[in-house]
Enzyme design. Structure first.
Site: not given
Ligand SMILES: NC(=O)c1ccc[n+]([C@@H]2O[C@H](COP(=O)([O-])OP(=O)(O)OC[C@H]3O[C@@H](n4cnc5c(N)ncnc54)[C@H](O)[C@@H]3O)[C@@H](O)[C@H]2O)c1
Length: 370
Positions: A15, A74, A93, A95, A117, A197, A219, A238, A269
């Site tokens: 990207r 990134k 991003y 993280h 994020e 859910d 759920s 989820v 992830d």
């Protein structure tokens, strides 16, 4: 402002942080855009297209040395660390919570690091994560449908069925952004779709949206055990924000699944919601457990970098224009969502979660701005 866009150097990352439309928008707002040669190649965007939109195509070193605002996808990697400059704004991003080493680098470089994020609106939504969840949710069904083919290890099921043969059964755990987008594609293919859910309000919304075309279920372990047995394609979607994904499908439930059924756990992830899932790569996306195909690609959007680049930059560009036009101080003062994105500001760690990972107290953003 001078805005710079280096080519991504993380292995497999195709990207790019800006499209020609973004170059045009920034140029029209009076900014100068520097873009590294070949930065858009992985997303099918040629240097000439950037140049035509008003960018100067240059080398990575010129970008890091000249840009006041650096746009990336990134986090910076070690070869880039020596190029980071004090007061330079980095918008990407990051993280950082699980990456204390990188946090220290950004802090010591005295940068202003704003993470996509953690940009967050007042309603709690994460506008710069949503587009990648949309891509991943839609792609999960496309990939699952592919692996249901016998030649690819699956049960030999066409999700749409044909007249006289019922459609395949798709079960989606989680009705958030990923789950809803998976449901859209599964319904579009003509599959028989169930979605679960814990939030009944969310299920109410899904029921209205699909006008009863999707089965909604609360759920819980009882309902999950039942639907999983019937599933040809099971999609994990989820999320409990900031936590490991809950393991909703036990190993025993996987053993009860049909031979050749496919599990695509998009939540991999965050650890995954299926007990038997582990992260895989696009080069080797699947493995089998108890005859069930497991697909655990942790970076699904990387399979479709062109779509992902346009989806991501549609969301990031308004913030980038704001940062360039107002400068970082005024932009974060006037836009609380962007303020939430600030992780590191000139040698101080502002984001509470990131500070905690280094065992430090966070510095209030206001203290950095004065
Ligand atoms: N693999 C990839 O490439 C990729 C890409 C994008 C997102 N993701 C991941 O996908 C996951 C989902 O992201 P999202 O954007 O849809 O999150 P989201 O917050 O929009 O949705 C999560 C949903 O899960 C529901 N949920 C929570 N606990 C549940 C339970 N026990 N049973 C059923 N539902 C439950 C929530 O109520 C919510 O509706 C996250 O882990 C995210 O990181 C992965």
């Amino acid at each position: 402002m001078i805005v710079g866009v280096p080519r991504e150097i993380k292995p497999g990352e195709q990207r790019v942080a800006l499209t020609p439309a973004g170059v045009r928008a920034l140029s029209e707002a009076g900014h100068r855009v520097l873009i590294e040669g070949e930065a858009g190649a992985g997303s099918g965007i040629r240097d000439e297209e950037y140049a035509k939109a008003g960018a100067s195509v240059c080398l990575a070193d010129q970008i890091w040395a000249g840009a006041e605002l650096v746009l990336k996808v990134k986090e910076p990697l070690p070869p880039e660390y020596p190029k980071l400059r004090p007061r330079q704004i980095l918008f990407t991003y990051l993280h950082l919570a699980p990456a204390p080493g990188l946090t220290r680098v950004l802090k010591e470089a005295s940068m202003i690091a704003i993470a996509y994020e953690t940009v967050q609106r007042a309603d709690g939504s994460l506008p710069l994560l949503t587009p990648m969840s949309e891509v991943a949710g839609r792609l999960a069904v496309q990939e699952g449908a592919f692996y249901l083919g016998t030649a690819h290890g699956g049960r030999g099921i066409l999700l749409s069925g044909v007249p006289g043969v019922p459609p395949g059964n798709v079960v989606i755990l989680g009705a958030g952004t990923v789950g809803l987008n998976a449901a859209k594609v599964a319904v579009g293919l003509g599959a028989d779709v169930s979605i679960l859910d814990v939030s009944v309000d969310r299920l109410r919304y899904v029921d209205d949206l699909f006008r009863g075309r999707v089965v909604t279920l609360v759920s819980n372990s009882f309902n999950i055990a039942q639907v999983v047995q019937r599933a040809d394609l099971l999609i994990g979607a989820v999320l409990i924000a900031g936590a490991r994904a809950p393991v909703l499908v036990t190993q025993a439930m996987v053993e009860d699944m049909k031979e050749g059924a496919v599990v695509v756990d998009v939540a991999v992830d965050q650890g995954g919601c299926v007990a038997t899932i582990r992260p895989t790569t696009l080069l080797e996306p699947i493995y089998r457990v108890s005859g069930v195909v497991h697909y655990g690609v942790a970076n699904l959007p990387a399979l479709v970098p062109r779509t992902s680049t346009f989806a991501l930059t549609n969301a990031t560009l308004p913030y980038a224009v704001e940062l360039a036009t107002k400068g970082a101080v005024t932009a974060v003062r006037e836009n609380p969502a962007l303020a939430k994105g600030v992780n590191v500001w000139g040698g101080k760690i502002v984001h509470p979660g990131v500070a905690e990972s280094l065992g430090e107290a966070p510095t209030p953003l206001e203290a950095c701005l004065n």
